[in-house]
Design a protein around this motif. Structure first.
Motif, short mmCIF file in Angstrom:
data_model
loop_
_atom_site.label_atom_id
_atom_site.label_comp_id
_atom_site.label_asym_id
_atom_site.label_seq_id
_atom_site.Cartn_x
_atom_site.Cartn_y
_atom_site.Cartn_z
N GLN A 194 60.86 38.95 21.79
CA GLN A 194 60.64 37.72 22.54
C GLN A 194 59.61 36.83 21.85
N MET A 195 58.57 37.46 21.30
CA MET A 195 57.55 36.72 20.58
C MET A 195 58.17 36.01 19.37
N LEU A 196 59.10 36.71 18.70
CA LEU A 196 59.77 36.14 17.53
C LEU A 196 60.64 34.96 17.93
N GLN A 197 61.37 35.10 19.03
CA GLN A 197 62.23 34.01 19.50
C GLN A 197 61.39 32.78 19.88
N GLU A 198 60.28 33.02 20.55
CA GLU A 198 59.40 31.91 20.95
C GLU A 198 58.82 31.21 19.73
N SER A 199 58.52 31.98 18.70
CA SER A 199 58.00 31.41 17.47
C SER A 199 59.05 30.51 16.81
N LEU A 200 60.29 31.00 16.73
CA LEU A 200 61.37 30.21 16.15
C LEU A 200 61.58 28.92 16.94
N ASN A 201 61.53 29.03 18.26
CA ASN A 201 61.68 27.84 19.11
C ASN A 201 60.61 26.80 18.79
N GLY A 202 59.39 27.29 18.60
CA GLY A 202 58.28 26.39 18.36
C GLY A 202 58.29 25.76 16.99
N TRP A 203 58.86 26.45 16.00
CA TRP A 203 58.81 25.97 14.62
C TRP A 203 60.07 25.23 14.17
N TRP A 204 61.15 25.31 14.93
CA TRP A 204 62.42 24.79 14.45
C TRP A 204 62.35 23.30 14.10
N GLU A 205 61.80 22.49 15.00
CA GLU A 205 61.74 21.05 14.72
C GLU A 205 60.88 20.77 13.49
N ALA A 206 59.76 21.48 13.36
CA ALA A 206 58.90 21.29 12.19
C ALA A 206 59.62 21.66 10.90
N LEU A 207 60.47 22.69 10.95
CA LEU A 207 61.24 23.09 9.77
C LEU A 207 62.23 22.01 9.37
N LEU A 208 62.86 21.36 10.35
CA LEU A 208 63.78 20.27 10.04
C LEU A 208 63.03 19.11 9.40
N MET A 209 61.83 18.83 9.90
CA MET A 209 61.03 17.73 9.38
C MET A 209 60.50 18.01 7.97
N PHE A 210 60.41 19.28 7.61
CA PHE A 210 59.83 19.66 6.32
C PHE A 210 60.46 18.91 5.16
N PHE A 211 61.76 18.68 5.22
CA PHE A 211 62.47 18.06 4.10
C PHE A 211 62.35 16.54 4.09
N GLY A 212 61.79 15.98 5.15
CA GLY A 212 61.67 14.53 5.24
C GLY A 212 62.92 13.91 5.82
N PRO A 213 62.83 12.63 6.19
CA PRO A 213 63.99 11.94 6.79
C PRO A 213 65.14 11.78 5.82
N ALA A 214 66.33 11.64 6.38
CA ALA A 214 67.53 11.54 5.55
C ALA A 214 67.55 10.29 4.70
N SER A 215 67.03 9.19 5.24
CA SER A 215 67.05 7.93 4.50
C SER A 215 65.67 7.31 4.48
N SER A 216 65.43 6.47 3.48
CA SER A 216 64.13 5.82 3.34
C SER A 216 63.86 4.86 4.49
N SER A 217 64.91 4.40 5.19
CA SER A 217 64.73 3.44 6.27
C SER A 217 63.96 4.04 7.44
N THR A 218 63.98 5.38 7.53
CA THR A 218 63.29 6.04 8.64
C THR A 218 61.79 5.89 8.53
N THR A 219 61.28 5.93 7.30
CA THR A 219 59.83 5.86 7.10
C THR A 219 59.40 4.64 6.31
#
Length: 320
Positions: A194-219
């Protein structure tokens, strides 16, 4: 137009053509070679951010050295922290060579960090509340970093390319270290799962953001376009994120974990993953040092830098 100005412009144009031809041929640019300012500035921004992220990225795991569940785990995470600091120092030396024409050095980079001018990766602004968070950093954050960095192993700038070959070799061990923690928790008690699942839930959005936005227009940034243009890297942010999905989604699911995105699926026709976009306004807020642990970690780095100023002063005196 003054003839001397015209001659200089023609000379610069000729140098640029030779430079482009050189990188198109796969040759490496070295620190003392002529390079367009756009290329130099892109390298400084990329490499200094990478180097600072390695140093700041050691801090979330450093917090778990005294709290790791066994002596073996303490030794493992201590070794990882040491490696990350070494990576940071190596990269800042690479960046320092590029800064010389501007009369700047590593000290200026640290001051840029403290002033907020120099950013570090969004994931290292986040809190590590549990031992599972330390595992997720080692497995998924380092896994994302490996995907990003291997994309630049053949970067047109020679010093960065050579540094990355060393760093990526060590990052593979870091990912194995994180995977070991994750596997132990996934095969452990219900509470650990359960601790592992909660950790994944908490980090998932940050992991997606790690690579940066898809296009330069976002930032409003064209950094990814410039780095691809000059063959510093070959893939876009979105291509890197898709590679991460392809590699890690099956592994995550095989552990019996649930990915916190009900829209996530692989589109066979388009041959890509469909997923829920992260909140990019939150990303901007985090990387401007308004994340959960941004100020605490910056203060720790600032105190360390000031406390150890005497070492730099002593070394400077010896050198002079």
């Amino acid at each position: 137009m003054d003839m001397s100005v015209l001659e200089r412009e023609l000379n610069e144009h000729e140098k640029l053509e030779q430079f482009i031809a050189k990188i198109e041929a796969g040759d490496k640019i070295e620190a003392d070679d002529w390079m367009p300012e756009e290329y130099r500035l892109a390298l400084i921004k990329l490499i200094s951010m990478h180097g600072i992220s390695e140093i700041m990225g050691a801090l979330p795991e450093k917090e778990w050295v005294p709290k790791a569940p066994s002596l073996r785990r303490k030794l493992g995470i201590m070794a990882k922290v040491q490696d990350e600091m070494g990576h940071g120092q190596l990269l800042l030396r690479v960046a320092e060579d590029l800064l010389k024409p501007y009369g700047k050095d590593r000290g200026d980079l640290m001051n840029d960090l403290f002033s907020g001018k120099l950013k570090f990766h969004n994931v290292f602004h986040m809190a590590t509340k549990t031992w599972a968070d330390a595992g997720v950093i080692g497995w998924l954050v380092d896994g994302a970093a490996i995907i990003t960095q291997t994309n630049m192993l053949n970067a047109s700038y020679g010093p960065y390319s050579r540094a990355l070959h060393r760093i990526c070799a060590e990052e593979v061990f870091h990912a194995h270290h994180g995977e070991s923690i994750i596997m132990a928790l996934a095969e452990g008690t219900e509470e650990q799962k359960q601790m592992l699942q909660e950790s994944l839930n908490g980090w998932w959005e940050a992991l997606l953001m790690f690579f940066g936005p898809a296009s330069s227009s976002t930032t409003g940034s064209s950094k990814q376009d410039i780095t691809i243009k000059y063959k510093i890297r070959t893939s876009t942010n979105e291509e890197l994120r898709q590679s991460f999905f392809t590699k890690y989604i099956p592994r995550i699911l095989s552990l019996g974990l649930t990915i916190p995105d009900p829209t996530l699926r692989f589109d066979e026709e388009q041959q890509l993953w469909i997923y829920q976009q992260p909140d990019w306004s939150k990303f901007k807020e985090i990387i401007t040092n308004n994340g959960p642990r941004s100020q605490a970690r910056l203060n720790l780095r600032r105190v360390s830098y000031e406390t150890n100023a005497w070492v730099r002063d002593a070394l400077s005196a010896v050198a002079n």
